[in-house]
Design a protein around this motif. Structure first.
Motif, PDB file in Angstrom:
ATOM      1  N   TYR A 483      -2.170  26.465 -48.482  1.00  0.00           N
ATOM      2  CA  TYR A 483      -2.461  27.083 -47.190  1.00  0.00           C
ATOM      3  C   TYR A 483      -1.936  26.249 -46.015  1.00  0.00           C
ATOM      4  N   ASN A 484      -1.000  25.349 -46.287  1.00  0.00           N
ATOM      5  CA  ASN A 484      -0.406  24.531 -45.232  1.00  0.00           C
ATOM      6  C   ASN A 484       0.774  25.291 -44.619  1.00  0.00           C
ATOM      7  N   PRO A 485       0.632  25.802 -43.391  1.00  0.00           N
ATOM      8  CA  PRO A 485       1.730  26.608 -42.829  1.00  0.00           C
ATOM      9  C   PRO A 485       3.001  25.804 -42.591  1.00  0.00           C
ATOM     10  N   SER A 486       2.861  24.513 -42.271  1.00  0.00           N
ATOM     11  CA  SER A 486       4.052  23.689 -42.054  1.00  0.00           C
ATOM     12  C   SER A 486       4.846  23.516 -43.347  1.00  0.00           C
ATOM     13  N   ALA A 487       4.126  23.322 -44.454  1.00  0.00           N
ATOM     14  CA  ALA A 487       4.805  23.182 -45.745  1.00  0.00           C
ATOM     15  C   ALA A 487       5.537  24.468 -46.111  1.00  0.00           C
ATOM     16  N   LEU A 488       4.898  25.610 -45.899  1.00  0.00           N
ATOM     17  CA  LEU A 488       5.528  26.892 -46.213  1.00  0.00           C
ATOM     18  C   LEU A 488       6.735  27.138 -45.315  1.00  0.00           C
ATOM     19  N   ASN A 490       8.680  24.785 -43.976  1.00  0.00           N
ATOM     20  CA  ASN A 490       9.761  23.919 -44.466  1.00  0.00           C
ATOM     21  C   ASN A 490      10.401  24.477 -45.729  1.00  0.00           C
ATOM     22  N   LYS A 491       9.562  25.030 -46.612  1.00  0.00           N
ATOM     23  CA  LYS A 491      10.112  25.634 -47.825  1.00  0.00           C
ATOM     24  C   LYS A 491      10.998  26.820 -47.465  1.00  0.00           C
ATOM     25  N   GLY A 492      10.560  27.615 -46.499  1.00  0.00           N
ATOM     26  CA  GLY A 492      11.394  28.725 -46.059  1.00  0.00           C
ATOM     27  C   GLY A 492      12.703  28.253 -45.458  1.00  0.00           C
ATOM     28  N   PHE A 507       8.390  33.384 -47.372  1.00  0.00           N
ATOM     29  CA  PHE A 507       7.677  32.121 -47.101  1.00  0.00           C
ATOM     30  C   PHE A 507       7.185  32.073 -45.652  1.00  0.00           C
ATOM     31  N   TYR A 508       8.023  32.519 -44.721  1.00  0.00           N
ATOM     32  CA  TYR A 508       7.594  32.511 -43.316  1.00  0.00           C
ATOM     33  C   TYR A 508       6.396  33.431 -43.110  1.00  0.00           C
ATOM     34  N   LYS A 509       6.429  34.602 -43.744  1.00  0.00           N
ATOM     35  CA  LYS A 509       5.313  35.544 -43.578  1.00  0.00           C
ATOM     36  C   LYS A 509       4.037  35.015 -44.217  1.00  0.00           C
ATOM     37  N   GLU A 510       4.176  34.288 -45.344  1.00  0.00           N
ATOM     38  CA  GLU A 510       2.987  33.682 -45.948  1.00  0.00           C
ATOM     39  C   GLU A 510       2.404  32.605 -45.033  1.00  0.00           C
ATOM     40  N   ALA A 511       3.277  31.841 -44.376  1.00  0.00           N
ATOM     41  CA  ALA A 511       2.797  30.837 -43.413  1.00  0.00           C
ATOM     42  C   ALA A 511       2.047  31.510 -42.267  1.00  0.00           C
ATOM     43  N   LEU A 512       2.535  32.664 -41.830  1.00  0.00           N
ATOM     44  CA  LEU A 512       1.856  33.391 -40.753  1.00  0.00           C
ATOM     45  C   LEU A 512       0.528  33.960 -41.213  1.00  0.00           C
ATOM     46  N   ARG A 513       0.440  34.361 -42.477  1.00  0.00           N
ATOM     47  CA  ARG A 513      -0.845  34.855 -42.993  1.00  0.00           C
ATOM     48  C   ARG A 513      -1.881  33.741 -43.023  1.00  0.00           C
ATOM     49  N   ASN A 514      -1.435  32.523 -43.321  1.00  0.00           N
ATOM     50  CA  ASN A 514      -2.370  31.397 -43.346  1.00  0.00           C
ATOM     51  C   ASN A 514      -2.728  30.907 -41.950  1.00  0.00           C
ATOM     52  N   LEU A 522       7.004  32.220 -37.028  1.00  0.00           N
ATOM     53  CA  LEU A 522       7.317  33.493 -36.378  1.00  0.00           C
ATOM     54  C   LEU A 522       8.744  33.490 -35.820  1.00  0.00           C
ATOM     55  N   TYR A 523       9.163  32.383 -35.241  1.00  0.00           N
ATOM     56  CA  TYR A 523      10.522  32.284 -34.715  1.00  0.00           C
ATOM     57  C   TYR A 523      11.544  32.362 -35.852  1.00  0.00           C
TER      58      TYR A 523
END
Length: 825
Positions: A483-488, A490-492, A507-514, A522-523
């Motif tokens: 659930y780390n948005p920064s990690a997701l 970076n992976k994206g 990956f970006y959308k999963e980061a936004l969900r978290n 989002l950018y």
């Protein structure tokens, strides 16, 4: 037994409570004080005589039985005193041990039972209120003043400061009218001082909120100087705050101290706050020793986080290392006074307990505890980052000391964060190896710290363009904390770098969900949609981001760029106008505006923005080329010369800029200057055919002797060019594409070679050579020449080509068809 029972007759059903007052008079003790016989018996031995019985006829008394119904005959005692249940003078004496409901005193005895008082009839009508009376007018006016004060306070809390001030002024005016009316009706002692105090205090507060400090100070002075107001001295704190806002620090300290003297010692918390204000004011004046004394006193009496942090700042300002360490230890030791997190974990499966814990998990008290804990961690982290580089010989040793102190305190979890900050400090010092080593120490720590460290490592390797390493650490960060948005994010990024845009978007959308506030994700998802040519979705992402980051230049540019890709130049221009209002000196945005206006056919606006872009960044070849072409197009060749000369300085190996300078001299009629320029170009680029053609033409026309020399060179170069072309053609037919490339590069002239070696973008444009009646070397036909050049700014954003752009090349000015007949025989 039944002979003493008397049933009520059925004929008399109205008087249901008849006989209620008939009771044994022996128990009536209410009137014993007025009973002469009883009082005499008490005072003498008269009461101890034996009772008179029926055996003595002279003293016998007839005692008829009194029942609940029938006659009521008076029963007298041996002394002639009536018994307690008897009736005297028509008034029934009630029982005294238990007084029944509805009975009143002796004056009402004998009346019927009426507990609700219905026999008294309806209540008298209320007195009519006389609204014209002075007291009523005063009462209404006082009520209106209170309402205005409340409305003023509500407006202030809602953020409408002007309305709050108007209401406060209105309340002040009405309160003065009220005082005058009270003085006319009553004595001055009856004036409502509390109302006057509240009106003045509210008015002063609203003046201060509206930054009308002089009026606020005058109003506070009125309150403070009035001896009738008790405890008004505390308002000197507010006056000190106003002087602090005005940066009049000496007066601020003076009023703080006056307020401190007037506040009793029992108000410990208020005194501590004033001492803290005094310490902050001393810091602003640079009197750090006095500030240290104030904060040391606070930390000894009632330690708190703000005072501890300010104490560290003061010691840092004076450079006392040891005192900084002691102050940091005091800050760490400040009690938070919040409950542990274990309180919010259910110890059993009791549903009632679980409901209670669920209810208090996020209530206002819990939120306050979180805020206090976050504030404490912020102060500690900031203090550690501040003092770590100075308390020891190196910042690394200082960080190690801070980490050890934190580990021994209640903030154990902050030790890992300090280690990560240590790595970030290495990054700021450009020591990437030490940063990587520090972060790699967290690979065996708990999941939260491991995820943070792996995220930073992934970011570092991504910056170094080591996508594989960045991807592996991004995977480690995601596995440690899903659930780390920064990690997701970076992976994206690593997936995006590999070209898998669909997976990167996931990956970006999963980061936004978290974390819906992760603006980076989002950018990036907007950029991904733009790459996938899903422009509507990309625009939606950037518009959402614009609602969060109102003044972000990157977001504004992306919105304009998406509108441009959607072929909506008007919207693109509108968003670019917003962009230059945020960053008015951005040359790239100004040139883009010029390009859009040029595509719309508005040359004057395009020139304005291109010229502004050139002023802020005079090394943009694209802008220089457009401005030069614009002046040639408008037949101001003299003004175009300075732009092409600058272009030749920026790209000295490109012959076309120098040819354009010479052509401008020729067009403007300065043939001698043009000839000198062509000769200089020939010295630098002896194999340039176009330069030789113009030299031959000019020398022939002027009658110079060098014409034969230049003509011979031109013939030789043209023959060599024909031979090269034949070789290239035969090579293509014989050995294929690879040999053709080698021979083609070897046989191209210098002007073509410079064009073929371009590594930047291809700039497409048209330059229409306008015919002039006074130019003998111009033909009436115009040519569109293609060219390419190396962009000195490096890779830039892709810019769609427009029909209105002007294309310039060294062949542009070879617009005369020169033939053999022009050469001398």
């Amino acid at each position: 037994m039944m002979q003493n029972v008397h049933l009520a007759p059925e004929t008399d059903e109205d008087d249901l409570y008849s006989g209620y007052n008939d009771y044994n008079p022996t128990y009536d003790t209410e009137e014993l004080e007025n009973d002469t016989a009883f009082q005499q018996a008490v005072r003498t031995s008269h009461g101890r005589r034996p009772p008179i019985t029926a055996k003595i006829p002279s003293t016998a008394v007839t005692r008829p039985i009194a029942t609940g119904y029938g006659s009521k005959t008076s029963l007298t005692s041996s002394l002639g005193r009536p018994m307690t249940g008897a009736i005297q003078d028509g008034v029934t004496r009630p029982m005294t041990a238990v007084r029944a409901a509805g009975f009143t005193k002796a004056a009402l005895r004998g009346s019927s039972f009426d507990p609700l008082g219905q026999s008294r009839g309806p209540a008298p009508p209320l007195e009519v209120k006389n609204e014209d009376s002075a007291e009523e007018k005063i009462r209404q006016l006082e009520k209106k003043v209170n309402e205005l004060v409340e409305e003023s306070c509500i407006a202030n809390s809602s953020g409408d400061l002007k309305l709050a001030l108007e209401k406060a002024k209105d309340a002040g005016r009405k309160e003065r009218v009220l005082v005058r009316q009270r003085e006319q009706v009553t004595t001055p002692e009856n004036i409502n001082l509390d109302l006057t105090y509240s009106v003045l205090f509210n008015l002063a507060s609203q003046y201060s909120a509206n930054e009308m400090y002089a009026e606020a100070l005058n109003t506070y002075q009125v309150i403070v100087k009035n001896k009738m107001f008790s405890n008004a001295g505390i308002l000197k704190v507010n006056m000190g705050n106003i002087y602090l806002k005005q940066r009049n620090y000496s007066k601020a300290i003076k009023f703080y101290r006056m307020a401190l003297d007037q506040i009793p010692s029992v108000h410990k918390e208020m005194r501590i706050k004033i001492m803290q204000n005094i310490g902050v004011t001393f810091i602003k004046t640079g009197q750090y020793s006095d500030a240290i004394n104030s904060f040391e006193h606070i930390m000894s009496m009632a330690p708190n986080l703000k005072a501890g942090f300010n104490l560290i700042l003061s010691y840092f300002a004076v450079g006392d290392r040891e005192k900084m360490k002691k102050a940091f230890q005091k800050l760490i030791a400040v009690p938070l006074e919040i409950d542990e997190d274990d309180k919010y974990i259910s110890p059993s499966d009791d549903p009632h307990t679980n409901l209670v814990i669920e209810a208090i998990k996020n209530d206002h008290l819990r939120q306050m505890e979180r805020e206090r804990k976050a504030m404490a961690e912020k102060y500690i982290m900031t203090a550690a980052k501040l003092i770590a580089p100075v308390i020891e010989t190196s910042f690394a040793v200082g960080y190690d000391w801070c980490v050890e102190v934190v580990k021994a305190s209640q903030y154990v979890e902050l030790a890992n964060d300090l280690e990560i900050n240590k790595a970030i400090t290495y990054l700021r010092q450009k020591d990437f190896n030490q940063a990587v080593q520090t972060l790699k120490m967290f690979e065996k720590k708990d999941s939260r710290v491991k995820s943070a460290a792996a995220t930073n490592l992934s970011f570092l390797y991504y910056l170094e363009n080591e996508v594989a390493q960045a991807s592996s650490y991004a995977d480690l960060a995601v596995n440690s904390d899903r659930y780390n948005p920064s990690a997701l994010t970076n992976k994206g990024n690593t997936v995006f770098a590999n070209g898998d845009f669909e997976k990167a978007a996931e990956f970006y959308k999963e980061a936004l969900r978290n974390d819906s506030s992760c603006t980076e994700a989002l950018y990036n998802v907007g950029l991904t949609y733009k790459k996938l040519n899903r422009l509507d979705e990309a625009l939606d992402c950037f518009l959402k981001l614009h609602a969060i980051l109102r003044n972000s230049a990157q977001v504004l540019y992306q919105i304009a760029n998406v509108y441009e890709l959607m072929e909506d130049p008007n919207q693109a221009i509108e968003w670019l106008m917003q962009l230059i209002s945020v960053v008015p000196t951005d040359s790239r945005a100004l040139s883009k505006l010029g390009e859009l206006y040029d595509s719309e056919g508005d040359k004057s606006q395009a020139f304005q923005y291109y010229y502004e872009s050139y002023r802020y960044f005079p090394s943009n070849i694209e802008v220089i080329e457009w401005l030069g072409a614009y002046y040639i197009d408008t037949q101001f060749c003299e003004k175009a010369i300075q732009y092409f000369e600058r272009a030749s300085l920026i790209q000295p190996t490109q012959v076309k800029w120098q040819l354009m300078v010479a052509s401008c001299f020729r067009r403007s009629g300065n043939y001698q200057k043009a000839l000198d320029t062509y000769k200089d170009i020939h010295r630098k680029f002896p194999e340039n055919v176009e330069c030789l053609r113009f030299l031959v033409r000019l020398c022939t026309d002027i009658g110079l002797k060098e014409v034969q020399e230049y003509a011979t060179k031109l013939k030789r170069l043209e023959k060599m060019k024909e031979i090269r072309e034949q070789r290239i053609k035969s090579g293509r037919d014989g050995s294929g594409g690879s040999r053709s490339k080698r021979e083609g590069s070897a046989g191209s002239d210098s002007g073509q070679n410079s064009s073929a070696s371009s590594k930047g973008e291809r700039l497409s444009a048209k330059l229409r050579a306008l015919p002039g009646t006074n130019e003998p070397y111009e033909s009436s036909s115009n040519k569109e020449i293609d060219a390419s050049y190396v962009d000195p700014l490096g890779p830039q954003i892709e810019r769609p080509k427009t029909a209105a752009k002007k294309r310039i090349d060294e062949d542009d000015f070879a617009d005369e068809e020169l033939g053999e007949d022009l050469l001398p025989e």
